[in-house]
Design a protein around this motif. Structure first.
Motif, PDB file in Angstrom:
ATOM      1  N   MET A   1       0.826  -1.192   0.000  1.00  0.00           N
ATOM      2  CA  MET A   1       0.000   0.000   0.000  1.00  0.00           C
ATOM      3  C   MET A   1       0.870   1.255   0.000  1.00  0.00           C
ATOM      4  O   MET A   1       0.499   2.261  -0.577  1.00  0.00           O
ATOM      5  N   GLU A   4       1.581   2.404  -3.465  1.00  0.00           N
ATOM      6  CA  GLU A   4       0.442   3.048  -4.098  1.00  0.00           C
ATOM      7  C   GLU A   4       0.331   4.500  -3.655  1.00  0.00           C
ATOM      8  O   GLU A   4       0.064   5.375  -4.451  1.00  0.00           O
ATOM      9  N   MET A   5       0.535   4.779  -2.374  1.00  0.00           N
ATOM     10  CA  MET A   5       0.433   6.141  -1.877  1.00  0.00           C
ATOM     11  C   MET A   5       1.525   7.001  -2.491  1.00  0.00           C
ATOM     12  O   MET A   5       1.282   8.137  -2.851  1.00  0.00           O
ATOM     13  N   LEU A  32      -9.902  12.492  -3.353  1.00  0.00           N
ATOM     14  CA  LEU A  32     -10.056  11.082  -3.012  1.00  0.00           C
ATOM     15  C   LEU A  32     -11.437  10.796  -2.457  1.00  0.00           C
ATOM     16  O   LEU A  32     -12.040  11.648  -1.797  1.00  0.00           O
ATOM     17  N   LEU A  34     -12.505   8.473   0.267  1.00  0.00           N
ATOM     18  CA  LEU A  34     -11.884   7.640   1.294  1.00  0.00           C
ATOM     19  C   LEU A  34     -12.677   6.375   1.571  1.00  0.00           C
ATOM     20  O   LEU A  34     -12.097   5.339   1.900  1.00  0.00           O
ATOM     21  N   ASP A  35     -14.000   6.425   1.439  1.00  0.00           N
ATOM     22  CA  ASP A  35     -14.814   5.227   1.669  1.00  0.00           C
ATOM     23  C   ASP A  35     -14.518   4.146   0.639  1.00  0.00           C
ATOM     24  O   ASP A  35     -14.434   2.973   0.962  1.00  0.00           O
ATOM     25  N   ARG A  36     -14.343   4.546  -0.600  1.00  0.00           N
ATOM     26  CA  ARG A  36     -14.066   3.583  -1.673  1.00  0.00           C
ATOM     27  C   ARG A  36     -12.574   3.399  -1.926  1.00  0.00           C
ATOM     28  O   ARG A  36     -12.189   2.597  -2.779  1.00  0.00           O
ATOM     29  N   GLU A  37     -11.761   4.203  -1.234  1.00  0.00           N
ATOM     30  CA  GLU A  37     -10.308   4.160  -1.413  1.00  0.00           C
ATOM     31  C   GLU A  37      -9.928   4.314  -2.881  1.00  0.00           C
ATOM     32  O   GLU A  37      -9.186   3.517  -3.447  1.00  0.00           O
ATOM     33  N   SER A  38     -10.468   5.383  -3.503  1.00  0.00           N
ATOM     34  CA  SER A  38     -10.188   5.613  -4.919  1.00  0.00           C
ATOM     35  C   SER A  38      -9.994   7.093  -5.188  1.00  0.00           C
ATOM     36  O   SER A  38     -10.461   7.954  -4.450  1.00  0.00           O
TER      37      SER A  38
END
Length: 94
Positions: A1, A4-5, A32, A34-38
């Motif tokens: 992860m 990715e960040m 972003l 944040l709930d869907r991490e997209s």
């Protein structure tokens, strides 16, 4: 992860062009969900005011939907932003 960040933060500062080669702006920030991490959008500054003069008058930048992004490399390529940003009556005249 962590990789990715780092990749997301590497978008900041990249120039954005339409797939027709028209300069659009420069990525200043990422929007972003944040709930869907997209990623949902790119905040652009240093705009090509020929494209955004009516939409961005008096503002520092715009946010374009991330779904418009076609590819990311040394630059960010987006769908034909010129056609998307035109007023409907302008499209009819073309």
């Amino acid at each position: 992860m962590e990789g990715e960040m780092q990749e997301i933060t590497n978008l900041v500062g990249r120039e954005v062009y339409s797939n027709n080669g028209v300069f659009v702006g420069e990525v200043e920030d990422i929007q972003l969900d944040l709930d869907r991490e997209s990623v949902t959008g790119l905040a652009l500054t240093e705009l090509n005011y020929d494209l955004f003069h009516d939409k961005a008058a008096g503002s520092r930048g715009v946010i374009i939907p991330y779904r418009w992004v076609r590819s990311v490399g040394d630059i960010v390529l987006v769908n034909d932003i010129v056609e998307r940003m035109r007023e409907p009556e302008e499209e009819e005249e073309v």
